[in-house]
Enzyme design. Structure first.
Site, mmCIF file in Angstrom:
data_model
loop_
_atom_site.group_PDB
_atom_site.id
_atom_site.type_symbol
_atom_site.label_atom_id
_atom_site.label_comp_id
_atom_site.label_asym_id
_atom_site.label_seq_id
_atom_site.Cartn_x
_atom_site.Cartn_y
_atom_site.Cartn_z
ATOM 1 N N HIS A 274 -3.578 -6.578 6.252
ATOM 2 C CA HIS A 274 -2.090 -5.509 6.735
ATOM 3 C C HIS A 274 -1.122 -5.523 5.939
ATOM 4 O O HIS A 274 -0.802 -4.188 6.133
ATOM 5 C CB HIS A 274 -2.273 -6.341 8.252
ATOM 6 C CG HIS A 274 -1.189 -5.797 9.353
ATOM 7 N ND1 HIS A 274 -0.620 -6.079 10.370
ATOM 8 C CD2 HIS A 274 -0.828 -4.874 8.611
ATOM 9 C CE1 HIS A 274 0.317 -5.018 11.151
ATOM 10 N NE2 HIS A 274 -0.251 -4.180 9.925
ATOM 11 N N GLU B 37 -2.901 -2.404 4.110
ATOM 12 C CA GLU B 37 -2.391 -1.140 4.467
ATOM 13 C C GLU B 37 -0.805 -0.932 4.693
ATOM 14 O O GLU B 37 -0.969 0.188 3.913
ATOM 15 C CB GLU B 37 -2.535 -1.249 6.165
ATOM 16 C CG GLU B 37 -2.363 -0.575 6.857
ATOM 17 C CD GLU B 37 -1.330 -0.417 8.593
ATOM 18 O OE1 GLU B 37 -0.936 -0.220 8.422
ATOM 19 O OE2 GLU B 37 -2.231 -1.381 9.039
ATOM 20 N N HIS B 38 0.089 -1.820 4.564
ATOM 21 C CA HIS B 38 1.299 -1.522 4.167
ATOM 22 C C HIS B 38 2.213 -0.874 3.121
ATOM 23 O O HIS B 38 2.541 -0.333 2.909
ATOM 24 C CB HIS B 38 2.282 -2.626 4.718
ATOM 25 C CG HIS B 38 2.356 -2.548 6.641
ATOM 26 N ND1 HIS B 38 3.823 -2.375 6.961
ATOM 27 C CD2 HIS B 38 1.366 -2.666 7.705
ATOM 28 C CE1 HIS B 38 3.208 -1.981 8.620
ATOM 29 N NE2 HIS B 38 2.256 -2.911 8.704
ATOM 30 N N GLU C 260 6.191 -7.719 12.939
ATOM 31 C CA GLU C 260 4.992 -6.832 13.423
ATOM 32 C C GLU C 260 4.554 -7.248 14.469
ATOM 33 O O GLU C 260 3.904 -7.443 15.532
ATOM 34 C CB GLU C 260 4.735 -5.226 12.217
ATOM 35 C CG GLU C 260 3.408 -4.147 13.642
ATOM 36 C CD GLU C 260 3.360 -3.734 12.696
ATOM 37 O OE1 GLU C 260 1.831 -3.393 12.651
ATOM 38 O OE2 GLU C 260 4.289 -2.547 11.517
#
Length: 194
Positions: free
Chosen positions: A85, A88-89, A182
């Site tokens: 994750h 991905e960012h 998040e």
């Protein structure tokens, strides 16, 4: 449904004629493995594979004016630290061709897109977008491909996007980070569990 399928069959043959692809034909380095008309959606599907890299490509031809694209990567996690994750960012924090901070969010403000996002699943990461405007689609395609294949992956961006400890209000340590916050928000939403 049979009547609808018959009504669509003329469009299916038109869809085949539009591209004129033949089995095993190589198109821009991709070999056509299979094609199939999907009458309920009035679309033609093509399954292709890149001859050098074995990358899979699914192309869907339809009369819908919205042009969509998504690139997916298998990203099975080695642990539960959230690295997939975080990556991905990080991939959306600048790339070789677009070395600016957050080209993704800059595109959100300037694009005519009908959809833009990125997400990480349990074992994959996906970067989808769509636009009805051809030039905008090409611009988004350029940004997405460069971001996913040539990200800068800067240390400073990792500190921002990942999870970290930082002092808050003097000497109290607290977890922080974009992905951390998040996920904290997602995990505290009861709807995520149902």
């Amino acid at each position: 449904l049979k009547g609808l399928a018959r009504g669509y069959s003329a469009k299916a043959s038109e869809a085949n004629k539009n591209y004129g692809f033949k089995p095993n034909q190589v198109i821009h380095g991709f070999k056509l493995e299979a094609s199939q008309y999907i009458p309920i959606y009035d679309m033609m599907g093509y399954k292709l594979i890149h001859t050098k890299t074995n990358a899979k490509y699914v192309h869907i031809q339809s009369s819908n004016k919205d042009n969509a694209f998504a690139i997916l990567f298998r990203t099975p996690p080695g642990d539960n630290t959230g690295i997939c994750h975080i990556l991905e960012h990080l991939s959306l924090c600048g790339s070789r061709k677009y070395p600016v901070r957050d080209p993704f969010f800059n595109m959100l403000k300037r694009s005519l897109n009908t959809y833009m996002n990125a997400w990480t699943g349990s074992d994959f990461t996906m970067y989808p977008f769509s636009s009805t405007n051809k030039k905008d689609f090409e611009n988004l395609l350029s940004v997405y491909l460069d971001a996913t294949f040539f990200p800068l992956l800067k240390y400073e961006d990792f500190l921002q996007e990942g999870h970290r400890l930082e002092f808050e209000g003097g000497n109290k340590l607290q977890y922080n980070g974009v992905v951390y916050n998040e996920m904290k928000g997602a995990m505290s939403d009861q709807q995520e569990y149902f």
